[in-house]
Design an enzyme around this catalytic site. Structure first.
Site, mmCIF file in Angstrom:
data_model
loop_
_atom_site.group_PDB
_atom_site.id
_atom_site.type_symbol
_atom_site.label_atom_id
_atom_site.label_comp_id
_atom_site.label_asym_id
_atom_site.label_seq_id
_atom_site.Cartn_x
_atom_site.Cartn_y
_atom_site.Cartn_z
ATOM 1 N N ALA A 1 0.837 -1.200 0.000
ATOM 2 C CA ALA A 1 0.000 0.000 0.000
ATOM 3 C C ALA A 1 0.872 1.249 0.000
ATOM 4 O O ALA A 1 0.562 2.228 -0.680
ATOM 5 C CB ALA A 1 -0.930 -0.004 1.211
ATOM 6 N N GLU A 2 1.973 1.228 0.753
ATOM 7 C CA GLU A 2 2.862 2.388 0.772
ATOM 8 C C GLU A 2 4.318 1.955 0.974
ATOM 9 O O GLU A 2 4.601 0.970 1.649
ATOM 10 C CB GLU A 2 2.517 3.356 1.921
ATOM 11 N N THR A 3 5.204 2.736 0.378
ATOM 12 C CA THR A 3 6.626 2.704 0.710
ATOM 13 C C THR A 3 7.013 4.109 1.145
ATOM 14 O O THR A 3 6.732 5.080 0.445
ATOM 15 C CB THR A 3 7.483 2.271 -0.486
ATOM 16 N N CYS B 1 0.502 9.744 4.585
ATOM 17 C CA CYS B 1 0.202 8.334 4.868
ATOM 18 C C CYS B 1 0.503 8.044 6.327
ATOM 19 O O CYS B 1 1.657 8.136 6.759
ATOM 20 C CB CYS B 1 1.020 7.407 3.971
#
Length: 262
Positions: free
Chosen positions: A45-47, A71
């Site tokens: 979903a995120e880095t 985020c």
């Protein structure tokens, strides 16, 4: 070049729960196109990428498709990495985002991490037929925040039953959609859909709680609230609404450490 990478499960106290995020603590900023490719390769979903500058860390977040303004779970994950591997003597980490300003994360002795984020400003709007059709259930009310729509329902059961049409949602010009209702065992529950960002359903969305907290604080007439995100992985949060700021707390666990060749 070899770059250390960590994968953290955020807003959970056990591996395979919460929301996974990759974290890279850089010596200096990489080309944005390269950071986007790393995020795409990670397919999470995120880095999050962070660079130390004086006494704070600049931070940026990427989905597999785009860079985003804020985020929560990847910020929590980055703070976890810093507290455990880079800033062992600190109980507070200061972040700066060019898109979201100053962000702070504090560490408590019981393992909880608390983020200090700006509150979202919500505006009540008329229900949107295209949005109702995409979600599949007509809400009690619809509100619009800075980047997301929020749809309010009567019960947790209704939230659990939602099966959105992700193709229709992806056609809408928005970051994502929050659906929420009073919880059975917590103050409020939610789910978050963002197919336009390459995330059909996010497991746990810290940034969405900058929208959820102001709304439920007013409805419930309380400033400190327990929350649960009802994805398959699930996530537990504590939110404290402070007017212009929201404190969002959760736990995190380490899943892996490694190196990437770039």
């Amino acid at each position: 070049m070899r770059q250390k990478i960590y994968q953290i499960d955020a807003f959970t106290n056990q591996t395979f729960g919460g929301n996974p995020a990759a974290v890279c603590i850089l010596d200096s900023w990489l080309n944005p196109e390269l950071m986007q490719k790393i995020a795409q390769e990670n397919n999470l979903a995120e880095t999050a990428f962070a660079v130390k500058k004086d006494e704070l860390y600049e931070i940026r977040w990427f989905t597999a498709e785009v860079e985003v303004d804020l985020c929560g779970h990847a910020t929590l994950a980055t703070a976890f990495v810093l507290f455990h591997f880079y800033e062992l003597k600190k109980n507070t980490v200061q972040f700066y985002s060019g898109r979201s300003g100053n962000l702070t994360v504090n560490k408590a002795n019981n393992g909880w991490l608390t983020m200090d984020f700006p509150s979202d400003n919500l505006i009540a709007i008329q229900n949107i037929e295209e949005l109702d059709n995409a979600i599949g259930q007509v809400p009690l009310k619809t509100l619009k925040g800075k980047t997301d729509y929020m749809m309010v329902y009567r019960s947790q059961k209704e939230i659990e039953a939602i099966e959105p049409n992700h193709h229709l949602l992806a056609q809408l010009d928005i970051r994502g959609v929050i659906v929420t209702a009073p919880g059975d065992e917590v103050d409020f529950v939610s789910r978050f859909f963002a197919p336009a960002c390459g995330i059909p359903e996010d497991p746990v969305t810290g940034s969405a709680h900058t929208s959820l907290s102001p709304y439920w604080a007013e409805v419930l007439d309380k400033t400190k609230m327990s929350a649960k995100q009802l994805s398959k992985r699930g996530g537990d949060l504590v939110c404290e609404y402070l007017g212009e700021r929201v404190k969002i707390s959760g736990k995190a666990v380490l899943y892996l450490t490694g190196e990437i060749d770039i």
